[in-house]
Design a protein around this motif. Structure first.
Motif, PDB file in Angstrom:
ATOM      1  N   ALA A 321      19.052   2.033  19.794  1.00  0.00           N
ATOM      2  CA  ALA A 321      18.891   2.697  18.690  1.00  0.00           C
ATOM      3  C   ALA A 321      17.737   2.644  18.172  1.00  0.00           C
ATOM      4  N   TRP A 322      17.550   3.536  17.189  1.00  0.00           N
ATOM      5  CA  TRP A 322      16.093   3.535  16.347  1.00  0.00           C
ATOM      6  C   TRP A 322      16.333   4.141  15.015  1.00  0.00           C
ATOM      7  N   ARG A 323      15.702   3.758  13.953  1.00  0.00           N
ATOM      8  CA  ARG A 323      15.914   4.118  12.726  1.00  0.00           C
ATOM      9  C   ARG A 323      14.293   4.506  12.209  1.00  0.00           C
ATOM     10  N   ALA A 324      14.174   5.706  11.551  1.00  0.00           N
ATOM     11  CA  ALA A 324      12.987   6.066  10.873  1.00  0.00           C
ATOM     12  C   ALA A 324      13.341   6.381   9.391  1.00  0.00           C
ATOM     13  N   GLY A 325      12.427   5.775   8.475  1.00  0.00           N
ATOM     14  CA  GLY A 325      12.970   6.440   7.142  1.00  0.00           C
ATOM     15  C   GLY A 325      11.647   6.112   5.966  1.00  0.00           C
ATOM     16  N   VAL A 326      12.081   6.454   4.843  1.00  0.00           N
ATOM     17  CA  VAL A 326      11.084   6.280   3.868  1.00  0.00           C
ATOM     18  C   VAL A 326      11.886   5.605   2.459  1.00  0.00           C
ATOM     19  N   THR A 327      11.349   4.776   1.735  1.00  0.00           N
ATOM     20  CA  THR A 327      11.908   4.461   0.494  1.00  0.00           C
ATOM     21  C   THR A 327      10.725   4.533  -0.632  1.00  0.00           C
ATOM     22  N   LEU A 328      11.283   5.246  -1.529  1.00  0.00           N
ATOM     23  CA  LEU A 328      10.389   5.600  -2.727  1.00  0.00           C
ATOM     24  C   LEU A 328      10.969   4.592  -3.913  1.00  0.00           C
ATOM     25  N   ASP A 329      10.027   4.048  -4.299  1.00  0.00           N
ATOM     26  CA  ASP A 329      10.424   2.873  -5.842  1.00  0.00           C
ATOM     27  C   ASP A 329       9.299   3.677  -6.904  1.00  0.00           C
ATOM     28  N   TYR A 330      10.142   3.734  -7.949  1.00  0.00           N
ATOM     29  CA  TYR A 330       9.418   4.135  -9.433  1.00  0.00           C
ATOM     30  C   TYR A 330       9.699   3.228 -10.522  1.00  0.00           C
ATOM     31  N   LYS A 331       8.825   2.851 -11.051  1.00  0.00           N
ATOM     32  CA  LYS A 331       9.144   1.972 -12.482  1.00  0.00           C
ATOM     33  C   LYS A 331       8.996   2.946 -13.251  1.00  0.00           C
ATOM     34  N   ILE A 332      10.005   3.153 -14.211  1.00  0.00           N
ATOM     35  CA  ILE A 332      10.284   4.249 -15.260  1.00  0.00           C
ATOM     36  C   ILE A 332       9.540   3.708 -16.399  1.00  0.00           C
ATOM     37  N   VAL A 333      10.295   2.476 -16.751  1.00  0.00           N
ATOM     38  CA  VAL A 333       9.467   1.624 -17.997  1.00  0.00           C
ATOM     39  C   VAL A 333       9.764   0.241 -17.759  1.00  0.00           C
ATOM     40  N   GLU A 334       9.314  -0.815 -18.511  1.00  0.00           N
ATOM     41  CA  GLU A 334       9.557  -2.252 -18.415  1.00  0.00           C
ATOM     42  C   GLU A 334      10.971  -2.166 -18.344  1.00  0.00           C
ATOM     43  N   GLY A 335      11.674  -2.913 -17.116  1.00  0.00           N
ATOM     44  CA  GLY A 335      13.085  -3.236 -17.042  1.00  0.00           C
ATOM     45  C   GLY A 335      14.054  -2.131 -16.659  1.00  0.00           C
ATOM     46  N   LEU A 336      13.260  -0.961 -16.399  1.00  0.00           N
ATOM     47  CA  LEU A 336      14.178   0.224 -15.834  1.00  0.00           C
ATOM     48  C   LEU A 336      13.276   0.658 -14.683  1.00  0.00           C
ATOM     49  N   THR A 337      14.071   0.637 -13.300  1.00  0.00           N
ATOM     50  CA  THR A 337      13.459   1.172 -11.966  1.00  0.00           C
ATOM     51  C   THR A 337      14.386   1.988 -11.416  1.00  0.00           C
ATOM     52  N   SER A 338      13.692   2.985 -10.510  1.00  0.00           N
ATOM     53  CA  SER A 338      14.610   3.718  -9.879  1.00  0.00           C
ATOM     54  C   SER A 338      14.071   3.609  -8.298  1.00  0.00           C
ATOM     55  N   LYS A 339      14.968   3.868  -7.235  1.00  0.00           N
ATOM     56  CA  LYS A 339      14.705   3.942  -5.884  1.00  0.00           C
ATOM     57  C   LYS A 339      15.595   4.918  -5.247  1.00  0.00           C
ATOM     58  N   VAL A 340      14.705   5.687  -4.331  1.00  0.00           N
ATOM     59  CA  VAL A 340      15.347   6.586  -3.296  1.00  0.00           C
ATOM     60  C   VAL A 340      15.203   6.012  -1.794  1.00  0.00           C
ATOM     61  N   SER A 341      16.160   6.207  -1.077  1.00  0.00           N
ATOM     62  CA  SER A 341      16.011   5.887   0.153  1.00  0.00           C
ATOM     63  C   SER A 341      16.561   7.125   1.170  1.00  0.00           C
TER      64      SER A 341
END
Length: 370
Positions: A321-341
């Motif tokens: 098996a194999w897997r390919a992907g991307v992860t996006l991390d964004y720091k909105i403000v101090e203490g609040l982050t978002s992540k997309v996988s």
């Protein structure tokens, strides 16, 4: 008696009475100074002294909202061998809460520390009459350290993987006891683990005949050495499952290249065991690029070979098996982050019609950390 004698006698009498009253007077006590919380900077940011003690306390945690999604179709075999699709939701919203408390103090044997983390997931699953949600509170971690010694329930070394969300390099949360040495550039540790189950359910539908056999009420031992040398960091980890009589070894190397960090990892298992049972061997790579102070993009890839194991735990067959992907991390403000996988997984057919050989999956996450 003349007037002068009378006045002197009256003054003396008044002085005597006044002195007696002064001796008996009630004087209000001075208020004791209030003991405000004192900042403790001996163990890092965020600690404060517990009033009346020399123990430093730190409270933290997070609230995480996440929506998982995939394109997996649930299918069953119908009459005459026909395949029937079952419509099912391909997304699930979840909220996770975690709170942790660290307590530290200095002793003649080094720093004495304890750590407790409690967490719970809320997935909107209703029970009974629908008045309450199924939110089970669980211990995420709870352990004690003294100097370099550590005992308790915690994530072990196998949980330390790559920074993205594509790789699957092992993770165990177990009771363990061991010792870890730390210097400015080198970290080395060895732990004895209570293995009460296998590493994880196999993501690839592998026929693991030993899934319910190895590791149950067993004992394992793991050791890791890691170090950072300028822009390069590396770690070598090994674990042996005495019940399965098999083990796994893992290496990770990371280095700064250009504007990002390239990381490469590899695992080899002598057979299915509680430390790693997804495949006989696997390799993974990622390149994390930081764009500014707030945004990081991490493309990654992983390959697994020999997915199936027989009743003795030996890997075999030619499925991979194999897997390919991307992860996006964004720091909105101090203490609040978002992540997309976003991930795409392709595995060889194992003949089970209920398994999807090609799966697109991922999640969107918002997390407030304090």
């Amino acid at each position: 008696m003349n007037i002068k004698s009378l006045l002197l006698g009256s003054a003396a009498a008044l002085a005597a009475v006044s002195g007696a009253q002064a001796a008996d007077a009630i004087v209000a006590a001075e208020p004791e100074p209030m003991e405000y919380v004192r900042v403790c900077d001996a163990f890092g940011k965020g600690y404060f002294y517990i009033p009346g003690t020399e123990t430093c306390l730190k409270i933290g945690g997070y609230v995480r909202f996440q929506v998982d999604f995939d394109d997996v179709d649930d299918v069953v075999a119908g009459a005459g061998g026909a395949v029937i699709d079952i419509d099912d939701d391909n997304w699930n919203a979840r909220t996770r809460a975690l709170i942790n408390v660290s307590a530290k103090s200095d002793t003649e044997y080094g720093a004495l520390s304890s750590y407790i983390a409690l967490r719970s997931w809320a997935e909107g699953d209703y029970v009974g009459d629908g008045e309450g949600e199924l939110n089970e509170l669980e211990i995420d971690e709870a352990y004690i350290t003294l100097g370099g010694f550590k005992v308790g329930y915690a994530y072990n070394y196998w949980d330390i993987g790559l920074s993205g969300e594509t790789d699957d390099l092992g993770s165990n949360r177990i009771n363990q006891i061991g010792y870890e040495y730390t210097s400015e550039t080198i970290k080395a540790g060895i732990f004895v683990d209570e293995l009460t189950g296998h590493y994880t359910e196999n993501d690839f539908g592998a026929a693991l005949g030993t899934t319910d056999g190895y590791g149950n009420d067993g004992v394992g031992i793991e050791a890791m050495v890691s170090g950072a040398f300028g822009p390069i960091s590396a770690s070598l980890l090994g674990g042996y499952d005495f019940a399965a009589e098999d083990g796994s070894i893992r290496g990770i190397v990371s280095g700064k290249i250009g504007t990002g960090t390239l990381s490469v990892a590899g695992i080899y298992s002598t057979g299915a065991n509680a430390y790693y049972d997804l495949a006989e061997w696997t390799v993974a790579a990622e390149y994390a690029v930081k764009l500014g102070d707030k945004f990081t993009i991490t493309p990654a890839f992983q390959y697994w070979d020999s997915l199936d194991a027989d009743l003795s735990g030996d890997f075999g067959g030619d499925r991979n098996a194999w897997r390919a992907g991307v992860t996006l991390d964004y720091k909105i403000v101090e203490g609040l982050t978002s992540k997309v996988s976003l991930q795409y997984t392709d595995m060889d057919d194992d003949g089970d019609i209920s398994d999807d050989e090609e799966v697109f999956s991922g999640f969107v996450r918002l997390q407030r950390t304090f």
